[in-house]
Design a protein around this motif. Structure first.
Motif, PDB file in Angstrom:
ATOM      1  N   GLY A 115       0.822  -1.207   0.000  1.00  0.00           N
ATOM      2  CA  GLY A 115       0.000   0.000   0.000  1.00  0.00           C
ATOM      3  C   GLY A 115       0.854   1.254   0.000  1.00  0.00           C
ATOM      4  N   ALA A 116       1.959   1.225   0.759  1.00  0.00           N
ATOM      5  CA  ALA A 116       2.856   2.381   0.796  1.00  0.00           C
ATOM      6  C   ALA A 116       3.493   2.633  -0.563  1.00  0.00           C
ATOM      7  CB  ALA A 116       3.942   2.157   1.854  1.00  0.00           C
ATOM      8  N   ALA A 117       3.907   1.564  -1.248  1.00  0.00           N
ATOM      9  CA  ALA A 117       4.546   1.706  -2.557  1.00  0.00           C
ATOM     10  C   ALA A 117       3.588   2.310  -3.579  1.00  0.00           C
ATOM     11  CB  ALA A 117       5.052   0.346  -3.040  1.00  0.00           C
ATOM     12  N   ILE A 118       2.346   1.835  -3.578  1.00  0.00           N
ATOM     13  CA  ILE A 118       1.355   2.378  -4.511  1.00  0.00           C
ATOM     14  C   ILE A 118       1.110   3.855  -4.216  1.00  0.00           C
ATOM     15  CG2 ILE A 118      -1.083   2.289  -5.179  1.00  0.00           C
ATOM     16  CD1 ILE A 118      -0.974  -0.724  -4.782  1.00  0.00           C
ATOM     17  N   ALA A 119       0.966   4.186  -2.940  1.00  0.00           N
ATOM     18  CA  ALA A 119       0.689   5.577  -2.572  1.00  0.00           C
ATOM     19  C   ALA A 119       1.859   6.493  -2.899  1.00  0.00           C
ATOM     20  CB  ALA A 119       0.359   5.664  -1.082  1.00  0.00           C
ATOM     21  N   ALA A 120       3.095   6.016  -2.691  1.00  0.00           N
ATOM     22  CA  ALA A 120       4.269   6.852  -2.972  1.00  0.00           C
ATOM     23  C   ALA A 120       4.322   7.238  -4.445  1.00  0.00           C
ATOM     24  CB  ALA A 120       5.547   6.118  -2.563  1.00  0.00           C
ATOM     25  N   THR A 121       4.112   6.255  -5.330  1.00  0.00           N
ATOM     26  CA  THR A 121       4.134   6.545  -6.765  1.00  0.00           C
ATOM     27  C   THR A 121       2.909   7.341  -7.184  1.00  0.00           C
ATOM     28  OG1 THR A 121       5.429   4.563  -7.249  1.00  0.00           O
ATOM     29  CG2 THR A 121       4.174   5.508  -9.063  1.00  0.00           C
ATOM     30  N   ALA A 122       1.725   6.940  -6.697  1.00  0.00           N
ATOM     31  CA  ALA A 122       0.489   7.616  -7.093  1.00  0.00           C
ATOM     32  C   ALA A 122       0.497   9.085  -6.694  1.00  0.00           C
ATOM     33  CB  ALA A 122      -0.713   6.905  -6.476  1.00  0.00           C
ATOM     34  N   ALA A 123       0.979   9.370  -5.489  1.00  0.00           N
ATOM     35  CA  ALA A 123       1.007  10.768  -5.040  1.00  0.00           C
ATOM     36  C   ALA A 123       1.981  11.593  -5.879  1.00  0.00           C
ATOM     37  CB  ALA A 123       1.397  10.838  -3.569  1.00  0.00           C
ATOM     38  N   GLY A 124       3.118  10.988  -6.261  1.00  0.00           N
ATOM     39  CA  GLY A 124       4.056  11.689  -7.131  1.00  0.00           C
ATOM     40  C   GLY A 124       3.452  11.991  -8.490  1.00  0.00           C
ATOM     41  N   LEU A 125       2.703  11.023  -9.027  1.00  0.00           N
ATOM     42  CA  LEU A 125       2.054  11.230 -10.319  1.00  0.00           C
ATOM     43  C   LEU A 125       0.942  12.279 -10.221  1.00  0.00           C
ATOM     44  CD1 LEU A 125       1.855   7.518 -11.553  1.00  0.00           C
ATOM     45  CD2 LEU A 125       3.399   9.322 -12.366  1.00  0.00           C
ATOM     46  N   VAL A 126       0.186  12.245  -9.123  1.00  0.00           N
ATOM     47  CA  VAL A 126      -0.855  13.263  -8.906  1.00  0.00           C
ATOM     48  C   VAL A 126      -0.235  14.654  -8.886  1.00  0.00           C
ATOM     49  CG1 VAL A 126      -2.441  14.198  -7.169  1.00  0.00           C
ATOM     50  CG2 VAL A 126      -2.520  11.767  -7.738  1.00  0.00           C
ATOM     51  N   ARG A 127       0.879  14.788  -8.180  1.00  0.00           N
ATOM     52  CA  ARG A 127       1.555  16.090  -8.116  1.00  0.00           C
ATOM     53  C   ARG A 127       2.081  16.521  -9.491  1.00  0.00           C
ATOM     54  NH1 ARG A 127       3.942  19.885  -8.969  1.00  0.00           N
ATOM     55  NH2 ARG A 127       5.155  21.263  -7.611  1.00  0.00           N
ATOM     56  N   ASP A 128       2.642  15.577 -10.261  1.00  0.00           N
ATOM     57  CA  ASP A 128       3.156  15.909 -11.595  1.00  0.00           C
ATOM     58  C   ASP A 128       2.037  16.353 -12.536  1.00  0.00           C
ATOM     59  OD1 ASP A 128       5.780  15.376 -10.915  1.00  0.00           O
ATOM     60  OD2 ASP A 128       5.737  13.299 -11.640  1.00  0.00           O
ATOM     61  N   GLN A 129       0.874  15.701 -12.429  1.00  0.00           N
ATOM     62  CA  GLN A 129      -0.224  15.965 -13.375  1.00  0.00           C
ATOM     63  C   GLN A 129      -1.082  17.158 -12.956  1.00  0.00           C
ATOM     64  OE1 GLN A 129      -0.646  14.370 -16.347  1.00  0.00           O
ATOM     65  NE2 GLN A 129       1.304  13.378 -15.831  1.00  0.00           N
ATOM     66  N   LEU A 130      -1.351  17.296 -11.657  1.00  0.00           N
ATOM     67  CA  LEU A 130      -2.275  18.329 -11.189  1.00  0.00           C
ATOM     68  C   LEU A 130      -1.581  19.535 -10.571  1.00  0.00           C
ATOM     69  CD1 LEU A 130      -5.008  16.054  -9.526  1.00  0.00           C
ATOM     70  CD2 LEU A 130      -4.909  16.909 -11.883  1.00  0.00           C
ATOM     71  N   GLY A 131      -0.294  19.389 -10.279  1.00  0.00           N
ATOM     72  CA  GLY A 131       0.438  20.493  -9.681  1.00  0.00           C
ATOM     73  C   GLY A 131       0.171  20.690  -8.206  1.00  0.00           C
ATOM     74  N   THR A 132      -0.546  19.756  -7.574  1.00  0.00           N
ATOM     75  CA  THR A 132      -0.871  19.851  -6.151  1.00  0.00           C
ATOM     76  C   THR A 132      -1.112  18.454  -5.598  1.00  0.00           C
ATOM     77  OG1 THR A 132      -2.449  20.700  -4.522  1.00  0.00           O
ATOM     78  CG2 THR A 132      -3.313  20.183  -6.710  1.00  0.00           C
ATOM     79  N   TYR A 133      -0.940  18.311  -4.290  1.00  0.00           N
ATOM     80  CA  TYR A 133      -1.157  17.020  -3.618  1.00  0.00           C
ATOM     81  C   TYR A 133      -2.566  16.900  -3.025  1.00  0.00           C
ATOM     82  CZ  TYR A 133       3.856  15.798  -3.607  1.00  0.00           C
ATOM     83  OH  TYR A 133       5.136  15.441  -3.952  1.00  0.00           O
ATOM     84  N   THR A 134      -3.419  17.883  -3.220  1.00  0.00           N
ATOM     85  CA  THR A 134      -4.703  17.924  -2.518  1.00  0.00           C
ATOM     86  C   THR A 134      -5.528  16.649  -2.702  1.00  0.00           C
ATOM     87  OG1 THR A 134      -4.782  20.338  -2.712  1.00  0.00           O
ATOM     88  CG2 THR A 134      -6.864  19.194  -2.278  1.00  0.00           C
ATOM     89  N   ALA A 135      -5.649  16.175  -3.941  1.00  0.00           N
ATOM     90  CA  ALA A 135      -6.446  14.966  -4.204  1.00  0.00           C
ATOM     91  C   ALA A 135      -5.875  13.764  -3.460  1.00  0.00           C
ATOM     92  CB  ALA A 135      -6.493  14.693  -5.705  1.00  0.00           C
ATOM     93  N   ALA A 136      -4.546  13.706  -3.343  1.00  0.00           N
ATOM     94  CA  ALA A 136      -3.913  12.589  -2.635  1.00  0.00           C
ATOM     95  C   ALA A 136      -4.268  12.600  -1.152  1.00  0.00           C
ATOM     96  CB  ALA A 136      -2.402  12.651  -2.818  1.00  0.00           C
ATOM     97  N   TRP A 137      -4.293  13.781  -0.538  1.00  0.00           N
ATOM     98  CA  TRP A 137      -4.648  13.856   0.883  1.00  0.00           C
ATOM     99  C   TRP A 137      -6.091  13.417   1.123  1.00  0.00           C
ATOM    100  CZ3 TRP A 137      -0.200  13.914   2.736  1.00  0.00           C
ATOM    101  CH2 TRP A 137       0.797  14.826   2.396  1.00  0.00           C
ATOM    102  N   TYR A 138      -7.020  13.896   0.288  1.00  0.00           N
ATOM    103  CA  TYR A 138      -8.426  13.527   0.479  1.00  0.00           C
ATOM    104  C   TYR A 138      -8.650  12.025   0.256  1.00  0.00           C
ATOM    105  CZ  TYR A 138      -9.807  18.454   0.680  1.00  0.00           C
ATOM    106  OH  TYR A 138      -9.965  19.771   1.047  1.00  0.00           O
ATOM    107  N   GLY A 139      -8.000  11.480  -0.767  1.00  0.00           N
ATOM    108  CA  GLY A 139      -8.143  10.051  -1.028  1.00  0.00           C
ATOM    109  C   GLY A 139      -7.627   9.213   0.124  1.00  0.00           C
ATOM    110  N   ALA A 140      -6.499   9.617   0.701  1.00  0.00           N
ATOM    111  CA  ALA A 140      -5.925   8.879   1.823  1.00  0.00           C
ATOM    112  C   ALA A 140      -6.837   8.944   3.046  1.00  0.00           C
ATOM    113  CB  ALA A 140      -4.543   9.437   2.155  1.00  0.00           C
ATOM    114  N   GLY A 141      -7.451  10.095   3.282  1.00  0.00           N
ATOM    115  CA  GLY A 141      -8.363  10.216   4.409  1.00  0.00           C
ATOM    116  C   GLY A 141      -9.544   9.265   4.298  1.00  0.00           C
ATOM    117  N   ALA A 142     -10.115   9.166   3.091  1.00  0.00           N
ATOM    118  CA  ALA A 142     -11.242   8.258   2.871  1.00  0.00           C
ATOM    119  C   ALA A 142     -10.817   6.806   3.066  1.00  0.00           C
ATOM    120  CB  ALA A 142     -11.809   8.478   1.470  1.00  0.00           C
ATOM    121  N   LEU A 143      -9.623   6.453   2.589  1.00  0.00           N
ATOM    122  CA  LEU A 143      -9.130   5.079   2.741  1.00  0.00           C
ATOM    123  C   LEU A 143      -8.932   4.719   4.209  1.00  0.00           C
ATOM    124  CD1 LEU A 143      -6.515   4.773  -0.154  1.00  0.00           C
ATOM    125  CD2 LEU A 143      -8.656   3.492   0.083  1.00  0.00           C
ATOM    126  N   ALA A 144      -8.416   5.649   4.994  1.00  0.00           N
ATOM    127  CA  ALA A 144      -8.188   5.362   6.409  1.00  0.00           C
ATOM    128  C   ALA A 144      -9.502   5.074   7.136  1.00  0.00           C
ATOM    129  CB  ALA A 144      -7.462   6.536   7.069  1.00  0.00           C
TER     130      ALA A 144
END
Length: 426
Positions: free
Chosen positions: A368-397
């Motif tokens: 799970g950590a490996a997927i999140a590490a890469t996914a968050a980096g890709l989210v930042r590269d594509q959207l220019g912000t980590y916001t979507a990654a934070w909200y997604g992680a909160g829902a998963l928790a």
């Protein structure tokens, strides 16, 4: 004068080794920006190396536990530290991104994975009967202590002397722990003619080492555990645990804070502060695990973590204002508080094979950590912000909280694995 039980010395040495392993593993988060600046590699590319590290860190754990049964804890721990030192040292000459993946991803991942939480489960299972939950919490806190020590130091070293000096520091530090492991770590209480702390009766003879193949024993543990509902609930919750800690916050908090104008050294200090509060939270969790049902603890921990992550995007700023400090305090107390109850549940459901099965549960954590590490980096590269990654992680928790409470529906079944001593529950 009452003699101090040698289990405490073994726990102390284990704690020091875990401090180092956590610090070595956390170093790439400090190097993300310097590597990007020097080589021009995207954050997604660098995060891929971190993902390999996280994945191998988890996948190595069950095999390392089996290797400890076969060759002994001390030998495996020393070999692991040599791997960490070699991997960090070789990065001094890298020039291509695949070399980063080989060194920090593969070599350091394998080394630190052998000193992961499966190591904790093995030590506490062999050396402690009394205070087992508390000691599990203390040893788990070694990871937080490693972050507390290494993150601010390596961040300053990297800024003042370059990232290569930071990598060399890690390499030397790993080697310095080896003599201490050789001197004080022992495989079994019987090696010193004593019983585990809190065990009754005379000292038992040293158990024979497992003569079967380590890989075969590890895979057999997975095969038998995978037949149970409890394993999948524990593994699913722990995968989300990894995604919301090491994968996202541990890897991307510093660059995310930097996006909001916060200096890297300040962000690294805040992340280290998470480690400081984590020490208190994990020790307290170990104490609670000896007294409260572990399913209730896991459900509460994951739910509170989810709420904190949903709030984080609104409080990131250029300075460490009071709201951010409250988040650091709250999140730090919850960082790896999930480990003591998870170790306890693995022992409850899978008996003597608990350390190996926990190794597989921990592998899911790192997956799970490996997927999140890469996914968050890709989210930042594509959207220019980590916001979507934070909200997604909160829902998963919050979803992980539900999975943990579903463990109450488990019931005993008759499936047994005589070779590993697994008494399975649904």
């Amino acid at each position: 004068m009452r003699r101090i039980h040698p289990a405490w010395a073994v726990a102390a040495v284990t704690f020091i080794a875990l401090i180092g392993a956590a610090g070595f593993r956390a170093t790439p988060s400090v190097l993300l920006q310097p590597l990007h600046d020097e080589f021009g590699w995207s954050l997604g590319t660098i995060s891929a190396a971190v993902s390999v590290n996280l994945l191998l860190y988890g996948l190595t754990a069950p095999f390392a536990a089996a290797l400890m049964d076969k060759f002994g804890i001390r030998r495996v721990a020393m070999a692991a530290l040599f791997l960490v030192s070699l991997g960090s040292f070789l990065t001094l000459w890298m020039s291509q991104s695949w070399q980063l993946i080989l060194c920090w991803g593969v070599l350091v991942g394998l080394g630190t994975g052998s000193l992961a939480l499966g190591f904790v489960a093995t030590i506490t299972g062999r050396w402690f009967v009394k205070h087992r939950g508390l000691v599990t919490g203390v040893l788990t806190a070694g990871g937080a202590t490693g972050n507390l020590i290494f993150l601010p130091v390596l961040s300053r070293v990297s800024e003042s002397n370059g990232w290569r000096t930071a990598a060399l520091t890690v390499s030397v530090a790993a080697l310095l722990v080896v003599p201490l492991i050789f001197w004080r770590l022992r495989d079994h209480p019987a090696d010193l003619g004593v019983t585990a702390l809190g065990a009754t009766g005379d000292a038992a003879p040293k158990p024979a080492r497992n003569t079967g193949g380590a890989a075969r024993n590890a895979l057999r543990g997975l095969r038998d555990a995978a037949k149970t509902r409890a394993f999948w609930l524990l593994a699913g919750g722990f995968a989300i645990c990894g995604a919301t800690t090491n994968g996202l916050v541990g890897t991307h908090f510093i660059p995310a804070a930097h996006d909001h104008g916060m200096p890297q050294t300040t962000a690294a200090s805040l992340l280290a502060l998470v480690g400081l509060f984590d020490i208190a939270g994990t020790i307290a969790s170990g104490w609670l695990t000896d007294r409260v049902d572990s399913r209730i603890l896991l459900g509460g921990y994951y739910f509170l973590r989810g709420l904190s992550l949903l709030v984080l995007p609104s409080i990131l700023a250029a300075t460490a204002h009071p709201s951010m400090l409250v988040f650091i305090l709250f999140y730090g107390l919850d960082w790896v508080a999930t480990v003591p109850p998870t170790v306890t549940l693995c022992r409850e459901y899978f008996g003597a094979a608990g350390p190996i099965v926990f190794g597989w549960v921990f592998a899911s954590h790192q997956f799970g950590a490996a997927i999140a590490a890469t996914a968050a980096g890709l989210v930042r590269d594509q959207l220019g912000t980590y916001t979507a990654a934070w909200y997604g992680a909160g829902a998963l928790a919050i979803a992980a909280s539900v999975l943990s409470l579903m463990l109450f529906a488990g019931k005993k079944i008759k499936t047994m694995s005589p070779e590993l001593g697994i008494a399975l529950k649904a």
